[in-house]
Design a protein around this motif. Sequence first.
Motif, mmCIF file in Angstrom:
data_model
loop_
_atom_site.group_PDB
_atom_site.id
_atom_site.type_symbol
_atom_site.label_atom_id
_atom_site.label_comp_id
_atom_site.label_asym_id
_atom_site.label_seq_id
_atom_site.Cartn_x
_atom_site.Cartn_y
_atom_site.Cartn_z
ATOM 1 N N ILE A 114 0.851 -1.191 0.000
ATOM 2 C CA ILE A 114 0.000 0.000 0.000
ATOM 3 C C ILE A 114 0.893 1.248 0.000
ATOM 4 C CG2 ILE A 114 -1.614 1.308 1.463
ATOM 5 C CD1 ILE A 114 -2.830 -1.342 2.321
ATOM 6 N N PRO A 115 0.611 2.275 -0.845
ATOM 7 C CA PRO A 115 -0.648 2.561 -1.525
ATOM 8 C C PRO A 115 -0.780 2.008 -2.943
ATOM 9 C CG PRO A 115 0.775 4.454 -1.708
ATOM 10 C CD PRO A 115 1.531 3.444 -0.901
ATOM 11 N N SER A 116 0.070 1.099 -3.357
ATOM 12 C CA SER A 116 -0.070 0.496 -4.685
ATOM 13 C C SER A 116 -1.075 -0.654 -4.649
ATOM 14 C CB SER A 116 1.282 -0.030 -5.168
ATOM 15 O OG SER A 116 2.212 1.016 -5.321
ATOM 16 N N PHE A 117 -1.871 -0.769 -5.692
ATOM 17 C CA PHE A 117 -2.770 -1.904 -5.888
ATOM 18 C C PHE A 117 -3.667 -2.150 -4.671
ATOM 19 C CE2 PHE A 117 1.206 -2.644 -8.237
ATOM 20 C CZ PHE A 117 0.710 -2.568 -9.531
ATOM 21 N N CYS A 118 -4.353 -1.101 -4.251
ATOM 22 C CA CYS A 118 -5.235 -1.228 -3.095
ATOM 23 C C CYS A 118 -6.484 -0.382 -3.330
ATOM 24 C CB CYS A 118 -4.532 -0.793 -1.812
ATOM 25 S SG CYS A 118 -4.141 0.968 -1.723
ATOM 26 N N GLY A 119 -7.408 -0.473 -2.400
ATOM 27 C CA GLY A 119 -8.652 0.275 -2.504
ATOM 28 C C GLY A 119 -9.771 -0.579 -3.060
ATOM 29 N N ALA A 120 -10.869 0.055 -3.408
ATOM 30 C CA ALA A 120 -12.058 -0.650 -3.875
ATOM 31 C C ALA A 120 -11.746 -1.531 -5.077
ATOM 32 C CB ALA A 120 -13.151 0.355 -4.228
ATOM 33 N N GLY A 121 -12.171 -2.771 -5.012
ATOM 34 C CA GLY A 121 -11.992 -3.705 -6.119
ATOM 35 C C GLY A 121 -10.694 -4.480 -6.114
ATOM 36 N N PHE A 122 -9.752 -4.097 -5.263
ATOM 37 C CA PHE A 122 -8.470 -4.798 -5.195
ATOM 38 C C PHE A 122 -8.487 -5.784 -4.031
ATOM 39 C CE2 PHE A 122 -7.010 -1.177 -7.729
ATOM 40 C CZ PHE A 122 -6.187 -1.816 -8.648
ATOM 41 N N TYR A 123 -8.722 -7.045 -4.351
ATOM 42 C CA TYR A 123 -8.691 -8.093 -3.341
ATOM 43 C C TYR A 123 -8.367 -9.424 -4.021
ATOM 44 C CZ TYR A 123 -13.407 -9.041 -5.109
ATOM 45 O OH TYR A 123 -14.471 -9.305 -5.926
ATOM 46 N N GLY A 124 -7.837 -10.346 -3.228
ATOM 47 C CA GLY A 124 -7.540 -11.681 -3.743
ATOM 48 C C GLY A 124 -6.660 -11.669 -4.972
ATOM 49 N N LEU A 125 -7.003 -12.531 -5.923
ATOM 50 C CA LEU A 125 -6.204 -12.662 -7.138
ATOM 51 C C LEU A 125 -6.237 -11.408 -7.997
ATOM 52 C CD1 LEU A 125 -6.964 -16.327 -8.268
ATOM 53 C CD2 LEU A 125 -4.773 -15.433 -7.467
ATOM 54 N N ARG A 126 -7.248 -10.563 -7.809
ATOM 55 C CA ARG A 126 -7.313 -9.321 -8.588
ATOM 56 C C ARG A 126 -6.075 -8.468 -8.351
ATOM 57 N NH1 ARG A 126 -13.448 -6.859 -8.438
ATOM 58 N NH2 ARG A 126 -14.549 -8.716 -9.197
ATOM 59 N N VAL A 127 -5.590 -8.460 -7.114
ATOM 60 C CA VAL A 127 -4.397 -7.674 -6.789
ATOM 61 C C VAL A 127 -3.199 -8.202 -7.563
ATOM 62 C CG1 VAL A 127 -2.806 -6.975 -4.953
ATOM 63 C CG2 VAL A 127 -5.265 -7.124 -4.497
ATOM 64 N N HIS A 128 -2.988 -9.492 -7.514
ATOM 65 C CA HIS A 128 -1.801 -10.086 -8.137
ATOM 66 C C HIS A 128 -1.884 -10.024 -9.661
ATOM 67 C CE1 HIS A 128 -0.819 -11.334 -4.129
ATOM 68 N NE2 HIS A 128 -1.984 -11.933 -4.019
ATOM 69 N N ARG A 129 -3.082 -10.114 -10.190
ATOM 70 C CA ARG A 129 -3.260 -9.959 -11.638
ATOM 71 C C ARG A 129 -2.884 -8.541 -12.065
ATOM 72 N NH1 ARG A 129 -8.143 -11.672 -11.744
ATOM 73 N NH2 ARG A 129 -7.528 -13.860 -11.966
ATOM 74 N N ALA A 130 -3.294 -7.556 -11.288
ATOM 75 C CA ALA A 130 -2.967 -6.162 -11.593
ATOM 76 C C ALA A 130 -1.470 -5.908 -11.488
ATOM 77 C CB ALA A 130 -3.728 -5.225 -10.661
ATOM 78 N N VAL A 131 -0.835 -6.526 -10.499
ATOM 79 C CA VAL A 131 0.617 -6.401 -10.341
ATOM 80 C C VAL A 131 1.334 -6.914 -11.585
ATOM 81 C CG1 VAL A 131 2.599 -7.383 -9.094
ATOM 82 C CG2 VAL A 131 0.664 -6.445 -7.823
ATOM 83 N N LEU A 132 0.932 -8.088 -12.072
ATOM 84 C CA LEU A 132 1.580 -8.672 -13.244
ATOM 85 C C LEU A 132 1.297 -7.858 -14.501
ATOM 86 C CD1 LEU A 132 0.940 -12.455 -12.515
ATOM 87 C CD2 LEU A 132 3.078 -11.194 -12.243
ATOM 88 N N GLU A 133 0.081 -7.342 -14.626
ATOM 89 C CA GLU A 133 -0.262 -6.533 -15.801
ATOM 90 C C GLU A 133 0.539 -5.239 -15.851
ATOM 91 O OE1 GLU A 133 -4.460 -6.064 -15.507
ATOM 92 O OE2 GLU A 133 -4.909 -8.062 -16.309
ATOM 93 N N ARG A 134 0.842 -4.683 -14.675
ATOM 94 C CA ARG A 134 1.604 -3.421 -14.613
ATOM 95 C C ARG A 134 3.091 -3.656 -14.815
ATOM 96 N NH1 ARG A 134 3.815 0.339 -15.462
ATOM 97 N NH2 ARG A 134 3.705 2.451 -14.599
ATOM 98 N N GLY A 135 3.556 -4.869 -14.540
ATOM 99 C CA GLY A 135 4.954 -5.184 -14.773
ATOM 100 C C GLY A 135 5.907 -4.702 -13.692
ATOM 101 N N VAL A 136 5.400 -4.498 -12.478
ATOM 102 C CA VAL A 136 6.298 -4.067 -11.406
ATOM 103 C C VAL A 136 7.234 -5.209 -11.012
ATOM 104 C CG1 VAL A 136 4.612 -2.413 -10.520
ATOM 105 C CG2 VAL A 136 4.676 -4.709 -9.559
ATOM 106 N N LYS A 137 8.358 -4.863 -10.421
ATOM 107 C CA LYS A 137 9.359 -5.862 -10.066
ATOM 108 C C LYS A 137 9.258 -6.306 -8.606
ATOM 109 C CE LYS A 137 10.784 -5.227 -14.215
ATOM 110 N NZ LYS A 137 10.294 -6.160 -15.252
ATOM 111 N N LEU A 138 8.607 -5.467 -7.793
ATOM 112 C CA LEU A 138 8.418 -5.790 -6.379
ATOM 113 C C LEU A 138 6.947 -5.610 -6.004
ATOM 114 C CD1 LEU A 138 11.419 -4.053 -4.578
ATOM 115 C CD2 LEU A 138 11.074 -6.507 -4.849
#
Length: 211
Positions: A114-138
């Motif tokens: 936090i504050p990356s990939f958080c807030g309304a709609g970010f839970y469970g696998l949705r968070v990790h899917r968003a992380v991979l789509e954004r291409g962050v390294k950590l």
Amino acid sequence: MLNIAVLVSGGGTNLQALIDAQNRSEILGGRIAVVISSKAEAYALERAKKAGIPTETLIRKEYSTQEDYDAALLRILGRYQIGLIVLAGFMTIISDNVIRHYENKIINVHPSLIPSFCGAGFYGLRVHRAVLERGVKLTGATVHFVNEVCDGGPIILQKAVKVLEGDTPEILQRRVMEQAEWILLPKAVALFCEGKITVHNGKTKIREDSI
């Protein structure tokens, strides 16, 4: 001894991490007094029963209004004299009324930094899917107090986890659990139960001898 309520909705892996830490005497000054599930079929209830922990089931659709649901939740928490609430994959809305009643006494674990990939709609696998789509390294996990803003409460602990080539949301979720969530959540609960966390101006301070 501080009584802890753990609120769950699913498999209860974070609950198991807390149970294991409690069994290793790593949570001094507190004990899990009750596990409350939003689903009657949640496997987390079986984990609690195996550990000899009382369980309660509180299903939102069985209550006509949020106010009725809140009142039922507060009655259970009062009956067990709860001093700390831990949200461990709890998928039902906690209202502002309950949050105010337990100000800075509700802890949540979120599977990102936090504050990356958080807030309304970010839970469970949705968070990790968003992380991979954004291409962050950590990525990682955050344990924080709960306030009226979704994932917006004071941050207690954070731990980074590497994103690796070939990760899927499922693989990344497991690594974040193993390397961050299951470590941070018991530690934060222990710090709280020992009175080592203070909150001032929306930020936490942890006694230096505790880190």
